[in-house]
Design a protein around this motif. Structure first.
Motif, PDB file in Angstrom:
ATOM      1  N   GLY A 195      -5.477  -7.753 -23.229  1.00 29.79           N
ATOM      2  CA  GLY A 195      -4.020  -7.658 -23.397  1.00 29.79           C
ATOM      3  C   GLY A 195      -3.274  -8.181 -22.181  1.00 29.79           C
ATOM      4  N   LYS A 196      -3.758  -7.808 -21.001  1.00 26.18           N
ATOM      5  CA  LYS A 196      -3.086  -8.249 -19.760  1.00 26.18           C
ATOM      6  C   LYS A 196      -3.239  -9.755 -19.573  1.00 26.18           C
ATOM      7  N   LEU A 242      -9.826  -3.936 -24.173  1.00 25.30           N
ATOM      8  CA  LEU A 242      -8.564  -4.318 -24.825  1.00 25.30           C
ATOM      9  C   LEU A 242      -7.440  -4.482 -23.803  1.00 25.30           C
ATOM     10  N   HIS A 243      -7.430  -3.607 -22.797  1.00 28.70           N
ATOM     11  CA  HIS A 243      -6.409  -3.714 -21.739  1.00 28.70           C
ATOM     12  C   HIS A 243      -6.567  -5.036 -20.985  1.00 28.70           C
ATOM     13  N   THR A 255     -11.453   0.498 -24.770  1.00 26.04           N
ATOM     14  CA  THR A 255     -10.007   0.367 -24.454  1.00 26.04           C
ATOM     15  C   THR A 255      -9.801  -0.423 -23.161  1.00 26.04           C
ATOM     16  N   LEU A 290      -9.773  -9.115 -33.818  1.00 26.52           N
ATOM     17  CA  LEU A 290     -10.122  -8.168 -32.751  1.00 26.52           C
ATOM     18  C   LEU A 290     -11.530  -8.450 -32.225  1.00 26.52           C
ATOM     19  N   ILE A 321      -3.480 -10.219 -26.769  1.00 26.01           N
ATOM     20  CA  ILE A 321      -3.058  -9.329 -27.864  1.00 26.01           C
ATOM     21  C   ILE A 321      -1.588  -9.635 -28.197  1.00 26.01           C
ATOM     22  N   ASN A 322      -1.327 -10.878 -28.474  1.00 24.79           N
ATOM     23  CA  ASN A 322       0.041 -11.352 -28.764  1.00 24.79           C
ATOM     24  C   ASN A 322       0.306 -11.296 -30.272  1.00 24.79           C
ATOM     25  N   LEU A 323       0.198 -10.084 -30.832  1.00 24.26           N
ATOM     26  CA  LEU A 323       0.236  -9.928 -32.295  1.00 24.26           C
ATOM     27  C   LEU A 323       1.578 -10.268 -32.931  1.00 24.26           C
ATOM     28  N   ILE A 324       2.667  -9.949 -32.233  1.00 30.20           N
ATOM     29  CA  ILE A 324       3.997 -10.071 -32.851  1.00 30.20           C
ATOM     30  C   ILE A 324       4.911 -10.946 -31.999  1.00 30.20           C
TER      31      ILE A 324
END
Lengths: 45, 567
Positions: B213-214, B209-210, B206, B287, B218-221
């Motif tokens: 993401g930061k 992933l953080h 995690t 991922l 993690i620009n999924l949508i």
């Protein structure tokens, strides 16, 4: 391929009664996935 | 590669090819050669659809794309489940009712031989060229990574698969798809686990992933409606829906897969399960790419991931310049490292101020990294010429540099099997159209079934050689790759339009749809040439234009009563 009448349950999983229900599950899963991806993105971004 | 890698790779390939040949012993009739005797259960149909769609590039390019561009590519597949619903409701019952071998047979029943011939010809042309490129793209990467001559990687990617496709046709293709998907899934899951294992001890899954993401991966949508943005929810749902509908409903390489179902119900469930599984599968592949990105935040990544291109530049007059760029890149990574650790620490303490500060600093470093990489790309282009995009090399470079012996062989096998899966389905569909739509319909109408099976085997052989030749030729025509890939998306919408008119507009006849499709195609090409929209929308535009033009022609220039009855 064998013919498929509206009453024919061939191919349907046991937990689904009609093909209409199957399509609702499929569409619902898509929108659920979009919502989950949105939450996943917000959580980590 | 180590000896263990070679053993794993060889055994995996021998196993799949032998299994394919073993399954071909039951193939004696045209029905069993082209449609596996319409005897397969839904899970065979699902896995076969997925293996056909997932080419080698899916497993090479998608993780690399997540590394450079984030996970937004997943939105491309949002239209797929909706397309599966339309296929189950409309296409499967119509095709099943007519007991057809190819999708284009239906067009003759509804319109005329001319429309069937036109769409079948377009399919053969487009699929023949794109299969050549499906062979060429992974061959190029594997030849660069393994140091093999591209002729050999082309022959392995395109030739080995011919062995069981010629022997067993659709039955062998479907059965090997099952094995291929099992090995591919195992390979990708193990690769994902290994990336997490190679993270520093104090960095968890995690945390990784953080960090990713930061840093915006993690620009999924993206809910923004922008016609020129390639991937957002709307282009995926609307444009993607039309693309997937035309791909699965009108491209024989996929139609041939779901027609192998033992009943309409099994075919429909196979399609529905494909709709349920495809997006999660693509999410997991992306991922893995994001995890590779996170891994390289704690370990120095190479400046450029294509090692062969780098080795080549080192032998030129640009070697010193490239070395200077590498040092510059290394320094940036060194300076960046404490800030990555600070971000990880801030994330653990949930210190929002520190997180925000680190994000700003890291964004600055990312810009610097991008600038140096751009400089390196320009230098490589000047020194070596040709394509300098290394996205497709990122994942495989990680595999070769970091994974243990045995795993590298398995991952190379995954790439080759993915390539074989889509190429085998393409060969079989090309043979189906050649024999059913041309040879049997126009040349030899009354041959024995065994003669048609023999002709189908020869057709598979011909298309195999044709596609390998295209792959060989493509290596000398770098710019043609993009052109031919775009060619596919230029035609899909128009072909779908013809099918939708056939299904839903019963008053429109063959002449209107024929000329409507030609006019629609011209407008799609103009839209592309003038860069009016992102390519996904061309599928929608092409489809709507065929319907509109056909409708206008039918009502302004009505066809005499000789029109065929609608189904």
């Amino acid at each position: 391929m064998k013919e498929n009448s509206p009453l024919n349950r061939d191919g349907l999983p046991p937990f689904v009664k009609t093909w209409k229900q199957m399509y609702i599950i499929l569409t619902g899963t898509l929108f659920l996935l979009i919502a989950l991806f949105y939450l996943f993105m917000n959580h980590f971004q | 590669m180590s000896s263990l890698d070679w053993i794993v790779l060889s055994l995996t390939l021998i196993f799949v090819v032998s299994y394919g040949i073993y399954r071909s012993r039951e193939t004696h009739t045209m029905d069993s050669f082209l449609l596996a005797g319409q005897s397969l259960p839904w899970y065979h149909v699902t896995l076969s659809l997925m293996a056909t769609q997932a080419s080698a590039i899916t497993f090479l390019s998608a993780p690399g794309q997540a590394y450079t561009d984030g996970m937004r590519f997943v939105q491309f597949y949002f239209g797929l489940p909706l397309a599966m619903v339309v296929l189950c409701v409309t296409f499967v019952p119509k095709f099943g009712q007519l007991k057809i071998f190819t999708a284009y047979e239906f067009l003759e029943s509804r319109f005329d031989l001319r429309t069937r011939g036109l769409t079948s010809f377009l399919f053969l042309l487009q699929r023949g060229l794109s299969t050549g490129l499906s062979i060429y793209a992974p061959s190029l990467i594997l030849s660069a990574i393994l140091g093999w001559d591209i002729t050999w990687t082309n022959i392995i990617s395109g030739g080995v698969v011919m062995l069981y496709t010629i022997a067993g046709g659709s039955r062998a293709v479907s059965h090997t798809h099952l094995q291929q998907m099992a090995i591919i899934t195992i390979g990708m899951v193990v690769a994902g686990i290994m990336v997490v294992k190679y993270l520093p001890n104090d960095v968890s899954f995690t945390d990784a992933l953080h960090v990713a993401g930061k840093m915006g991966k993690i620009n999924l949508i993206d809910f923004t409606f922008d016609l020129n943005s390639r991937y957002n929810v709307w282009s995926g749902l609307i444009g993607g829906f039309f693309l997937q509908l035309s791909y699965f409903g009108t491209d024989q390489s996929q139609v041939g897969r779901f027609l192998t179902g033992s009943s309409q119900g099994q075919s429909k469930l196979g399609l529905a399960m494909n709709g349920l599984l495809k997006i999660p599968m693509q999410f997991l592949i992306l991922l893995v790419g994001v995890l590779v990105f996170a891994f390289y935040q704690f370990t120095n990544p190479p400046l450029f991931f294509n090692k062969t291109a780098v080795d080549k530049v080192r032998k030129t007059q640009y070697a010193a310049q490239y070395e200077a760029l590498e040092k510059k890149h290394e320094l940036i990574q060194k300076d960046k490292h404490p800030h990555i650790m600070a971000l990880t620490e801030a994330l653990k303490k949930e210190d929002q101020t520190a997180i925000q500060q680190s994000r700003v600093v890291l964004a600055g470093f990312e810009t610097k990294v991008k600038e140096v990489r751009k400089e390196a790309e320009n230098l490589l282009s000047e020194a070596n010429g040709g394509d300098t995009n290394d996205v497709n090399y990122i994942f495989l470079r990680f595999v070769i540099d970091y994974l243990p012996a045995g795993m590298v062989g398995l991952l190379i096998a995954v790439i080759l099997l993915a390539s074989m899966g889509s190429v085998a389905a393409a060969y079989n569909s090309l043979a189906s159209c050649t024999i059913v739509d041309i040879y049997k319909r126009m040349i030899r109408k009354d041959d024995d079934s065994k003669d048609y099976v023999a002709a189908s085997r020869w057709a598979t052989f011909f298309w195999g050689i044709f596609c390998i030749a295209i792959a060989q030729y493509a290596s000398r025509l770098g710019s043609m790759i993009e052109a031919v890939n775009i060619l596919g998306s230029l035609f899909y919408g128009v072909i779908l339009g013809i099918f939708l008119v056939a299904f839903y507009f019963k008053n429109i006849g063959s002449r209107a749809v024929f000329y409507g499709s030609i006019l629609g195609e011209v407008f799609v090409i103009i839209s592309y040439l003038f860069n009016l929209t992102a390519f996904l929308w061309l599928n929608l535009i092409g489809c709507l234009l065929v319907i509109i033009f056909a409708w206008i022609i039918e009502y302004t220039w009505p066809q005499p009563a000789s029109r065929k009855p609608s189904l």
